[in-house]
Design an enzyme around this catalytic site. Structure first.
Site, mmCIF file in Angstrom:
data_model
loop_
_atom_site.group_PDB
_atom_site.id
_atom_site.type_symbol
_atom_site.label_atom_id
_atom_site.label_comp_id
_atom_site.label_asym_id
_atom_site.label_seq_id
_atom_site.Cartn_x
_atom_site.Cartn_y
_atom_site.Cartn_z
ATOM 1 N N TRP A 110 0.838 -1.204 0.000
ATOM 2 C CA TRP A 110 0.000 0.000 0.000
ATOM 3 C C TRP A 110 0.869 1.247 0.000
ATOM 4 O O TRP A 110 0.583 2.214 -0.725
ATOM 5 C CB TRP A 110 -0.962 -0.001 1.181
ATOM 6 C CG TRP A 110 -1.936 -1.136 1.131
ATOM 7 C CD1 TRP A 110 -2.077 -2.122 2.059
ATOM 8 C CD2 TRP A 110 -2.909 -1.416 0.100
ATOM 9 N NE1 TRP A 110 -3.067 -3.000 1.671
ATOM 10 C CE2 TRP A 110 -3.590 -2.595 0.475
ATOM 11 C CE3 TRP A 110 -3.249 -0.790 -1.100
ATOM 12 C CZ2 TRP A 110 -4.606 -3.154 -0.296
ATOM 13 C CZ3 TRP A 110 -4.255 -1.348 -1.876
ATOM 14 C CH2 TRP A 110 -4.924 -2.514 -1.476
ATOM 15 N N ASP A 166 -1.665 6.684 6.086
ATOM 16 C CA ASP A 166 -2.724 5.748 5.714
ATOM 17 C C ASP A 166 -2.978 4.885 6.950
ATOM 18 O O ASP A 166 -2.098 4.145 7.386
ATOM 19 C CB ASP A 166 -2.219 4.901 4.532
ATOM 20 C CG ASP A 166 -3.227 3.848 4.069
ATOM 21 O OD1 ASP A 166 -4.244 3.643 4.763
ATOM 22 O OD2 ASP A 166 -2.983 3.241 3.002
ATOM 23 N N LYS A 199 -12.145 -1.924 6.949
ATOM 24 C CA LYS A 199 -11.415 -2.839 7.825
ATOM 25 C C LYS A 199 -11.893 -2.734 9.273
ATOM 26 O O LYS A 199 -12.085 -3.737 9.931
ATOM 27 C CB LYS A 199 -9.918 -2.543 7.756
ATOM 28 C CG LYS A 199 -9.389 -2.411 6.328
ATOM 29 C CD LYS A 199 -8.525 -3.573 5.896
ATOM 30 C CE LYS A 199 -8.300 -3.608 4.395
ATOM 31 N NZ LYS A 199 -7.615 -2.447 3.834
HETATM 32 C C1 LIG Z 1 -7.099 -2.062 2.399
HETATM 33 C C2 LIG Z 1 -6.071 -1.001 2.369
HETATM 34 C C3 LIG Z 1 -5.985 -0.058 1.322
HETATM 35 C C4 LIG Z 1 -6.900 -0.088 0.132
HETATM 36 O O1 LIG Z 1 -8.096 0.441 0.487
HETATM 37 P P1 LIG Z 1 -9.264 0.683 -0.612
HETATM 38 O O2 LIG Z 1 -10.288 1.335 0.248
HETATM 39 O O3 LIG Z 1 -9.650 -0.663 -1.120
HETATM 40 O O4 LIG Z 1 -8.714 1.560 -1.661
HETATM 41 C C5 LIG Z 1 -5.019 0.920 1.405
HETATM 42 N N1 LIG Z 1 -4.176 0.983 2.428
HETATM 43 C C6 LIG Z 1 -4.207 0.087 3.448
HETATM 44 C C7 LIG Z 1 -3.248 0.221 4.563
HETATM 45 C C8 LIG Z 1 -5.152 -0.925 3.435
HETATM 46 O O5 LIG Z 1 -5.188 -1.810 4.436
#
Ligand SMILES: *Cc1c(COP(=O)(O)O)cnc(C)c1O
Length: 349
Positions: A90, A160, A184
């Protein structure tokens, strides 16, 4: 997982939300009733995360993946450069997207050991003229998390937090921007939450599409267009659960630490299974492990799936196994997994 009590409330309110005669899915996002829901969601998030004044909360769409572009488009506005730490897929995707809009400097990377640790950061390698500094706080696929927040001085820190938001307290004041796909730990897919310091809003690049400009959403209370209304409603219920049933993020953290310790302690003492992450970098939410044999890994996943343990297969890029034990996974779920692993070890070691 979502907390069962949340799903039950949602089920009970499905046809008729609190006597208004409509489902939340049917309401106009501009109705008084819905305004109450989105405002309550924001107020709860501010309370639970202790978000200081001077930060905006935005309810957006497009996932964390859209933030990989939105962050540079809005923040790379002074010197057109930014620092990135590469701690997994990511983080790398965020970096690659930012590189389309300006100069990106890789401060550190843990690619050399398959992202199994959080690299030590040397602040002399930070660019003091960077417009921001980007990290991925919890690395979902590899199961690592920062145990110390980097000090980037005046350079705004952007994180993030998709896979760790609401898992433990975060000192929001240390960040310029926090963003998370909600699916999540906050609610269903479709909602992306951005927490942004107000002074970072309003200087987007000219090429920025209207919908990718934080100002558009900040100026309109996340109602420039139709927000993901039902996902916001569920997110509000999840926040109520954390507030009223868990008792806040300190308690959430204690519970998450207990759950994670149960699995890590088992892995540390196991003759068959082992964790793949360096001890000082371990995540509370995502715990990858292997047997050391691809065939045994496959056998374990197949038998675990048959026994009702879902989503234990490691990410397709790394293989092995991964237990994602997000907030709503009860202690009992981890206990049952560990018991299953013990039994598997006895018959296969
Ligand atoms: C799941 C995840 C993403 C992707 O998220 P989307 O909402 O599917 O774009 C990005 N960064 C992290 C750390 C993730 O766990």
């Amino acid at each position: 997982m979502l907390p069962e009590s949340v799903l039950k409330t949602a089920a009970a309110e499905m046809l008729d939300y609190q006597g208004c005669g409509q489902s939340v899915m049917e309401m106009s996002h501009r109705s008084k009733v819905y305004e109450g829901i989105i405002n309550a969601c924001e107020a709860s998030l501010r309370e639970v995360m202790n978000i200081p004044d001077g930060y905006k909360v935005l309810f957006l769409q497009g996932g964390a993946s859209s933030q990989f572009a939105m962050v540079p488009l809005n923040l790379m506005n002074k010197n057109n450069k930014a620092d990135y730490v590469i701690t997994g897929q990511w983080a790398k995707k965020a970096y690659t997207e930012a590189a389309r809009y300006g100069k990106v400097n890789v401060v550190a990377s843990s690619a050399d050991k398959t992202f199994s640790y959080i690299p030590e950061l040397d602040s002399t390698s930070f660019d003091p003229d960077a417009d921001y500094f980007h990290i991925c706080l919890n690395n979902t696929i590899y199961g690592t998390k920062y145990h110390d927040i980097p000090n980037t001085g005046k350079v705004p820190l952007v994180a993030d937090v998709s896979s760790c938001i609401l898992s433990e307290p975060i000192d929001v004041s240390k960040f310029g921007v926090l963003y998370a796909g909600a699916q999540k730990n906050m609610g269903p897919a479709g909602l992306t939450v951005v927490i942004i310091r107000e002074d970072l809003i309003g200087n987007a690049m000219d090429i920025t599409p209207t919908m990718f400009n934080y100002k558009t959403h900040a100026d309109n209370g996340s109602m420039f267009n139709t927000p993901p209304t039902y996902a916001i409603y569920i997110c509000k219920l999840v926040l109520d659960w954390i507030k009223n049933e868990i008792g806040g993020l300190e308690n959430m953290k204690t519970i998450n630490e207990k759950k994670a310790a149960l699995l890590y302690d088992f892995l540390d003492g196991s003759h068959l299974f082992k964790g793949t992450v360096e001890k000082g970098s371990r995540s509370l939410m995502n715990i990858p492990f292997i047997t050391g044999s691809e065939d045994l890994d496959k056998k374990f996943v197949a038998e675990a799936t048959a026994a009702g343990f879902v989503n234990l297969k490691g990410h397709r890029t790394v293989g092995g196994m991964r237990a994602s034990i997000y907030n709503a996974m009860p202690m009992e779920g981890v206990e049952k997994l560990v018991a299953f692993m013990k039994a598997f070890e006895e018959t296969n070691a």
